[in-house]
Enzyme design. Structure first.
Site: not given
Ligand code: GLN
Length: 487
Positions: A81, A156, A180
């Protein structure tokens, strides 16, 4: 040997076994992922930044030296990420404000991955500064759900979940503050584990809400999650909240089974308002565990209804403080002003997206003099009540089973104009984060339109091993293979 295009579909443990037997090279695995990326990335957009040449060089280096014994992720291509610092590689958090940021140091987890021999394919797309549930709040544009390109991948960590589901990488790391990792894993039909707060070092994770943030694996199955967690878990002297708890052998513990386990079903999570297909999938997971010898017991988490409000005070308060450091002087958009303050204001105005600004304003208000006790102080008190709910529930059961998200993946644009409904898509993941507990999202069904559905298992602190063993048992017993996206 498998055809090249098939190599990208492998799990970490399958690819690792081929590498160990010397029937495949890291270069072949990496090229297979890059070919898959070239084929589908135009429609999925899971990556914020690809690091193609770095990946090729790493793969070549892995192929040239083969330490004995082979480190656990030797030569295996994965994705990170974009809020996890990687030395010399872009780390932009999906924000214009960090558009040119290349950290001068590696995060703890990036160092662990390097030591384990992984190959980094790139940094995955995300909601700006991890604020969102759909991956639509990225300055780089949205990621699409590989199972239906008109739908969101969740957020996210939507890029990490989509990349893994679309076989653009073998596995990925995400971060979870209020859901997330779990919600996007659920929406994309993969496994996502949020570890106990403190289990994985936050050193080098760009902070959103420091008392909640955790890094964790997003993988194609439970065994891969165990493999990846084993690499990144453990104490780090550079993170003051890092736990000293010993790290068990998660992979060896996968086969313990579920017989005799008491599964708590929180009545507040399973009553009313749940999408019927979600309810059916969760019911299937419950029935499967009962068939395997577990028992279920109804439990209550009475403060559940306050979790979302509590989270949006605690998380925004911490965010308003954490994001104060982004002055825009060096790493991204910079708008000159007539003095320093003016430069900050213009730059932050232009650099932050709407959702980030909304959070900063909410958090600053919650912390302001005169309101602190009424908002932040109250939220912290309720947070304790929420934590106590879980402690009480765990006196009657070993794990909790709940839905991960209240609905199947929704359409792009569907919730963008209504922050509150967007916030409510995390209703089942947020309380767990406030309590600091470990939880895993795993696929357990699909809608009639072939959209992934999932459930969540919540454990006592540091009970990740049990959660992974339970997902592993479900995978073996349900006979449901991973749902391949129709790309
Ligand atoms: N969707 C939640 C939010 O917008 C959780 C985000 C996260 O876990 N980083 O805050």
């Amino acid at each position: 040997m498998a055809a090249d295009s098939d190599l990208a579909r492998l799990t970490l443990h399958e690819a690792g076994a081929l590498l160990a037997a010397n029937t495949v090279t890291s270069t072949a695995l990496t090229e297979a992922c890059l070919a898959r990326i070239a084929a589908v990335e135009g429609s999925v957009h899971a990556f914020a930044h690809l690091t193609v040449e770095v990946a090729r060089a790493q793969a070549r280096a892995r192929d040239q030296t083969r330490p004995d014994p082979l480190p656990p992720l030797w030569g295996l291509p994965i994705a990170l990420k974009d809020n996890i610092c990687t030395r010399g590689l872009p780390t932009t958090c999906g924000s214009r404000l960090l558009a040119n940021f290349r950290p001068v140091y590696d995060s703890f987890v990036a160092r662990r991955l390097e030591e384990a021999g992984a190959v980094i394919l790139g940094k995955t797309n995300m909601d700006e500064f991890a604020m969102g549930s759909s991956c639509e709040n990225s300055a780089l544009g949205p990621t699409h759900n590989p199972h239906d390109l008109t739908r969101v991948p969740g957020g996210s960590s939507g890029g990490s979940a989509a990349a893994t589901a679309a076989d653009e990488c073998l596995a990925a790391l995400g971060s979870d503050t209020g859901g997330s990792i779990r919600q996007p894993a659920c929406f994309c039909g993969v496994v996502g584990l949020k570890p106990t707060y403190g289990r994985v070092s936050r050193n080098g994770l760009v902070a959103f809400a420091s008392s909640l943030d955790q890094i964790g694996p997003i993988t194609k199955d439970a065994r891969d999650a165990a493999l990846l967690l084993a690499v990144i878990a453990g104490h780090d002297a550079d993170d003051s909240t890092s736990a000293r708890e010993p790290v068990p052998d998660y992979v060896a513990g996968l086969d313990v089974g579920v017989a005799g386990l008491r599964i708590g079903l929180p009545k507040e999570y399973l009553s009313g308002g749940l999408d019927p297909e979600v309810e059916q999938a969760v019911g299937f997971a419950i029935a499967t565990y009962e068939r395997l010898g577990a028992t279920t017991v109804e439990v209550s988490l009475p403060h559940t209804e306050h979790a979302v409000a509590t989270y949006y005070l605690v998380a925004t308060a911490e965010a308003s403080s954490n994001l104060g450091r982004f002055d825009g002087i060096r790493y991204g958009v910079r708008h000159e002003g007539h003095d320093l303050l003016d430069l900050y204001q213009r730059t932050r105005e232009a650099g932050f997206g709407a959702e980030v600004k909304r959070r900063i304003m909410l958090g600053t208000f919650a912390l302001s003099a005169g309101y602190y006790a009424a908002y932040y102080g109250k939220a912290m008190a309720v947070r304790t009540l929420i934590r106590n709910d879980f402690t009480a529930a765990f006196e009657r059961c070993d794990v909790l089973l709940t839905p991960t998200a209240p609905t199947p993946p929704f359409c792009l644009g569907e919730k963008l104009d209504d922050p509150l409904t967007m916030y409510l898509s995390d209703i089942f993941t947020i309380a767990v984060s406030l309590a600091g507990l470990p939880a895993v999202a795993f696929p357990c069904g699909a809608t009639k339109q072939r959209l992934p559905l999932g459930a969540q298992l919540i454990g006592r602190p540091f009970d990740e091993g049990r959660l992974l063993a339970m997902v592993h048992a479900f995978e073996a017993a349900s006979g449901q293979g991973r749902m391949a996206p129709a790309l």
